[in-house]
Design a protein around this motif. Structure first.
Motif, short mmCIF file in Angstrom:
data_model
loop_
_atom_site.label_atom_id
_atom_site.label_comp_id
_atom_site.label_asym_id
_atom_site.label_seq_id
_atom_site.Cartn_x
_atom_site.Cartn_y
_atom_site.Cartn_z
N THR A 254 0.86 -1.34 0.06
CA THR A 254 -0.03 -0.02 -0.06
C THR A 254 0.96 1.07 0.06
OG1 THR A 254 -1.88 -1.18 1.31
CG2 THR A 254 -1.79 1.37 1.29
N MET B 66 1.67 6.65 -6.87
CA MET B 66 0.78 7.53 -7.06
C MET B 66 0.85 9.01 -6.77
SD MET B 66 -2.84 5.40 -6.65
CE MET B 66 -3.96 6.20 -7.42
N THR C 148 -0.47 6.89 -13.10
CA THR C 148 -1.87 6.91 -13.20
C THR C 148 -2.65 5.70 -12.51
OG1 THR C 148 -1.64 5.79 -15.12
CG2 THR C 148 -1.47 8.06 -15.24
N ARG C 149 -3.93 5.62 -12.46
CA ARG C 149 -4.71 4.59 -12.14
C ARG C 149 -4.58 3.44 -12.79
NH1 ARG C 149 -10.76 5.72 -10.20
NH2 ARG C 149 -10.21 3.41 -9.93
N ILE D 70 -3.11 -0.20 -11.87
CA ILE D 70 -4.05 -1.35 -12.02
C ILE D 70 -3.25 -2.37 -12.86
CG2 ILE D 70 -5.78 -2.11 -13.78
CD1 ILE D 70 -7.42 0.00 -12.61
N ARG E 106 -8.00 -2.80 -8.57
CA ARG E 106 -8.89 -2.03 -8.56
C ARG E 106 -9.00 -1.39 -7.27
NH1 ARG E 106 -14.86 -3.42 -9.29
NH2 ARG E 106 -14.61 -3.70 -7.21
N ARG E 107 -8.93 -2.12 -6.25
CA ARG E 107 -8.66 -1.82 -4.80
C ARG E 107 -7.64 -0.62 -4.84
NH1 ARG E 107 -9.32 -6.54 -1.59
NH2 ARG E 107 -11.39 -6.41 -2.48
N ALA F 39 -5.74 0.80 -7.11
CA ALA F 39 -6.07 2.00 -7.90
C ALA F 39 -6.83 3.11 -7.09
CB ALA F 39 -6.52 1.75 -9.04
N ASN F 40 -7.71 2.80 -6.16
CA ASN F 40 -8.50 3.45 -5.56
C ASN F 40 -8.02 4.04 -4.22
OD1 ASN F 40 -10.45 3.45 -7.60
ND2 ASN F 40 -11.54 1.72 -6.42
N VAL F 41 -6.73 3.74 -3.91
CA VAL F 41 -5.99 4.15 -2.73
C VAL F 41 -5.66 5.64 -2.90
CG1 VAL F 41 -4.07 3.83 -1.35
CG2 VAL F 41 -5.16 1.86 -2.04
N GLU F 42 -5.94 6.48 -1.80
CA GLU F 42 -5.58 7.80 -2.07
C GLU F 42 -4.08 8.11 -1.72
OE1 GLU F 42 -6.94 10.70 -2.96
OE2 GLU F 42 -8.74 9.45 -3.34
N THR G 132 -3.50 8.93 1.97
CA THR G 132 -3.69 8.03 2.86
C THR G 132 -2.90 6.86 3.12
OG1 THR G 132 -6.10 8.45 2.55
CG2 THR G 132 -5.81 6.16 3.68
#
Length: 167
Positions: A72, A79, A84-85, A89, A153-154, A156-159, A162
């Motif tokens: 993570t 990122m 990019t996302r 991915i 996908r999970r 790629a959604n990490v800020e 955070t």
């Protein structure tokens, strides 16, 4: 068949009186019984093969989800510096497909070796069934794609902020 049975017993008794006939069955019935067992074994093998692919997919999903959770902070750094996302991915399936490729190389090699060994012992079984191997390989690759897509996908959604605070 039942009309011929007494005549067959009489003929065999004339040839050799010590020859005992226990039961008489038509050839087609004996063939059906013999291949019915093989058909059942083939169906069970297909079922167990499907279960093996399902378990492999679940295991791969677990490994990929764990790897994404462990990475993570790395994903957050990537990122934060501009990945990019889409790049994130693609990162996860690459790792999954590396594991699957290793398994496929080992599995296909073993299947060719075992196929050659079974060819001489099983009736009308070729050395290699390319269609079956192709279908199994495609199913395994599709399941690996699905098993790695969910954690990807999970990830790629990490800020990024955070993810950097997580460790």
């Amino acid at each position: 068949m039942s009309r011929l049975e007494p005549q067959m017993r009489k003929v065999f008794a004339e040839v050799d009186p010590n020859f005992a006939i226990i039961s008489i069955h038509p050839l087609q019935e004996q063939i059906d019984v013999h291949y019915d067992q093989q058909r059942t074994v083939a169906e069970l093998s297909t079922l167990f093969g499907g279960l093996a692919i399902l378990l492999a997919s679940i295991g791969l999903y677990g490994v990929m989800a764990y790897a994404v959770a462990r990475r993570t902070v790395e994903i957050g750094v990537r990122m934060a510096v501009g990945a990019t996302r889409f790049n994130v991915i693609l990162l996860v399936p690459r790792a999954a497909f590396a594991q699957v490729a290793l398994g496929l190389v080992l599995g296909l090699t073993l299947s060719f070796v075992v196929g050659r060994m079974l060819h001489s012992t099983l009736y009308e079984v070729g050395e290699v069934d390319l269609a079956a191997l192709g279908i199994a390989t495609a199913i395994l690759l599709m399941s690996a794609l699905l098993a790695s897509f969910i954690p990807a996908r999970r990830a790629a959604n990490v800020e990024p902020a955070t993810a950097l605070r997580t460790d």
